[in-house]
Design an enzyme around this catalytic site. Structure first.
Site, short mmCIF file in Angstrom:
data_model
loop_
_atom_site.label_atom_id
_atom_site.label_comp_id
_atom_site.label_asym_id
_atom_site.label_seq_id
_atom_site.Cartn_x
_atom_site.Cartn_y
_atom_site.Cartn_z
N HIS A 188 0.87 -1.18 0.00
CA HIS A 188 0.00 0.00 0.00
C HIS A 188 0.91 1.23 0.00
O HIS A 188 2.02 1.18 0.55
CB HIS A 188 -0.83 -0.05 1.28
CG HIS A 188 -1.92 0.96 1.39
ND1 HIS A 188 -1.68 2.26 1.75
CD2 HIS A 188 -3.25 0.86 1.20
CE1 HIS A 188 -2.83 2.92 1.80
NE2 HIS A 188 -3.80 2.09 1.45
N ASP A 206 3.39 -4.29 7.93
CA ASP A 206 2.14 -3.56 7.77
C ASP A 206 1.02 -4.57 8.02
O ASP A 206 0.76 -5.45 7.20
CB ASP A 206 2.06 -2.98 6.35
CG ASP A 206 0.71 -2.33 6.07
OD1 ASP A 206 -0.19 -2.43 6.92
OD2 ASP A 206 0.58 -1.74 4.99
N GLN A 214 -4.22 -5.16 6.97
CA GLN A 214 -5.19 -6.13 6.45
C GLN A 214 -5.08 -7.48 7.16
O GLN A 214 -5.86 -8.39 6.86
CB GLN A 214 -4.98 -6.36 4.94
CG GLN A 214 -5.26 -5.16 4.07
CD GLN A 214 -6.73 -4.74 4.06
OE1 GLN A 214 -7.62 -5.46 4.51
NE2 GLN A 214 -6.99 -3.56 3.56
N LYS A 229 -10.46 -0.86 10.46
CA LYS A 229 -10.65 -2.06 9.63
C LYS A 229 -11.03 -3.26 10.48
O LYS A 229 -11.26 -4.35 9.97
CB LYS A 229 -9.38 -2.36 8.84
CG LYS A 229 -9.06 -1.30 7.77
CD LYS A 229 -7.86 -1.71 6.96
CE LYS A 229 -7.22 -0.57 6.21
NZ LYS A 229 -7.97 -0.16 5.03
N CYS A 289 -4.67 2.40 -3.71
CA CYS A 289 -3.44 2.94 -3.10
C CYS A 289 -2.28 1.97 -3.29
O CYS A 289 -1.46 1.80 -2.38
CB CYS A 289 -3.64 3.24 -1.62
SG CYS A 289 -4.91 4.44 -1.31
N1 PMP Z 1 -1.76 -0.93 4.50
C1 PMP Z 1 -2.68 -1.69 3.92
C2 PMP Z 1 -2.30 -3.04 3.44
C3 PMP Z 1 -3.97 -1.20 3.76
O1 PMP Z 1 -4.90 -1.94 3.16
C4 PMP Z 1 -4.29 0.09 4.24
C5 PMP Z 1 -5.69 0.66 4.09
N2 PMP Z 1 -6.26 0.51 2.86
C6 PMP Z 1 -3.29 0.82 4.85
C7 PMP Z 1 -2.03 0.29 4.97
C8 PMP Z 1 -3.52 2.19 5.37
O2 PMP Z 1 -4.48 2.18 6.36
P1 PMP Z 1 -5.00 3.57 6.95
O3 PMP Z 1 -5.53 4.34 5.78
O4 PMP Z 1 -6.06 3.17 7.90
O5 PMP Z 1 -3.83 4.22 7.57
#
Ligand code: PMP
Length: 406
Positions: A118, A195, A198, A221, A361
């Site tokens: 991401h 990270d 997910q 999430k 993203c």
């Molecule tokens: N890493 C991953 C794998 C994600 O899916 C996301 C959210 N789509 C994020 C980071 C970022 O999360 P947040 O926008 O809640 O900071």
């Protein structure tokens, strides 16, 4: 045996059976237990935590610190000193980049990320590399989302200072072999940033068993309110890291020209904290623990199999990721020939089906796959088989809605 209808009745927004919410990888829905915990906090305990010396403020502090203990136990940290509350996974990763990264990374070093990250696990490391002269190295994946073992062994080496990788991809849903990567990183004297945005909502996480040095996650999430997330970091690391943000509450003593900092983890929590968010996160963790990850994973697999099997032999549908639906963590990313994913999402929306469409993203990954955008259905444990069937029915209408004869 869990009663799915009883679970669903905990989620006020799911009361309308017309809507199918398949955008859980973007954010989950919240059960009333979480909503009520937040409301109760504001109704009975609200005051600025960590500051006041009166009952309400002390109560707010206790609620906030109890939530930290709950998070620590939930992900297997040694204790609450290893948990920093943040707004979300993005802020957690930025904290590590600005604090640990700028203090420890030098010219000649390498930071290894994967192509499926991401943006929030790429841009902070781009920033560190630009500021320090270090090199950003990418692990490539195959079309099924798997990173071949050779990629790790070729690219993680003595120059590696940090490996920053997602535990579960938000596009493929695939789970990366974190414990193996940790061993390789550590054998080369590097640290591992995971990270977990997910992963934490869908599978049992044990940061110590994984060998993670840093682990970032977002509350929203995993049933908690927006605006609360966390960073796990080994205490020895946090201890040596300089503060990321500075200001109130993160200090021990301040003079005109200097300051000493508070004990862990408060050194990293400048300004008034999101106590209500933390209380909501604690309630979310209680809820997830009660449901149990065995049920969560089984239910997600059941729904994902229906989606995957129903889409895989369709003439115009391309599916991304593993050919085994059990390796998707509830995420099914797809395209329909001749239809822009935004149109796919809009047609589905006209039938009250919510999916995500766009680059998720993860633009470097989409470039790697040779597409600009995809659609993505992502499920959580409260989704039903009937919803999966109705989703497939709605999907079969998309091309005709967009003017195709078949
Ligand atoms: N890493 C991953 C794998 C994600 O899916 C996301 C959210 N789509 C994020 C980071 C970022 O999360 P947040 O926008 O809640 O900071």
């Amino acid at each position: 045996m869990m009663d799915l209808q009883a679970i669903r009745s905990d989620f006020p927004i799911l009361a309308d059976p017309e809507y199918i919410y398949f955008d859980n990888a973007a954010t989950s829905q919240r059960p009333r237990q979480v909503l009520e915990a937040v409301e109760q906090f504001y109704k009975t305990t609200n005051a600025n935590p960590l500051r006041g010396l009166y009952e309400w403020s002390i109560g707010a502090t206790e609620a906030y610190e109890n939530a930290r203990e709950k998070v620590a136990a939930f992900i297997g940290a040694k204790g609450p000193t290893e948990i920093v509350f943040t707004r979300n996974a993005t802020e957690s990763i930025n904290l590590v980049a600005y604090s640990w990264g700028l203090a420890n990374v030098q010219e000649g070093d390498e930071i290894v990320v994967s192509v499926m990250e991401h943006h929030s696990n790429i841009l902070p490391w781009q920033m560190v590399c630009k500021k320090t002269g270090a090199k950003l190295i990418f692990l490539e994946c195959d079309k099924f989302g798997k990173i071949p073992e050779q990629e790790y062994t070729d690219k993680i080496g003595p120059k590696t200072k940090l490996v920053a990788i997602t535990m579960v991809s938000n596009v493929f849903g695939i789970q990366n072999p974190i414990a193996d990567i940790a061993k390789l990183a550590h054998a080369n004297g590097a640290l591992l940033m995971v990270d977990g945005a997910q992963a934490a909502p869908h599978t049992k996480v044990d940061v110590k068993a994984l060998g993670a040095d840093f682990f970032a996650f977002s509350g929203h999430k995993m049933l908690a309110p927006f605006g609360i997330g966390g960073l796990y970091a080994r205490e020895e690391l946090l201890d040596k890291m300089p503060p990321f943000l500075t200001g109130g509450e993160m200090i021990e003593y301040v003079t005109r020209q200097d300051a000493t900092y508070a004990e862990l983890p408060h050194k990293f929590e400048a300004g008034t904290v999101n106590a209500a968010g933390a209380v909501g996160l604690a309630a979310a963790i209680d809820y997830l623990n009660e449901i149990g990850f065995d049920f969560i994973e089984e239910q997600e697999k059941k729904i994902t199999r229906i989606l995957y099997e129903g889409m895989k032999d369709q003439k115009y549908i391309t599916l991304f990721g593993s050919e085994n639906p059990d390796e998707h963590s509830g995420i099914v990313t797809f395209n329909i020939e001749g239809c822009h994913p935004h149109d796919v999402s809009s047609v589905l929306d006209s039938e009250k089906v919510c999916v995500r469409a766009g680059h998720h993203c993860a633009q470097p990954l989409l470039q790697h796959l040779g597409v600009n955008a995809t659609a993505r259905a992502s499920v959580y444990f409260y989704n039903t088989e009937q919803e999966a069937e109705r989703f497939l029915e709605s999907l079969s209408h998309v091309r005709s809605w967009l003017g195709y004869a078949d």
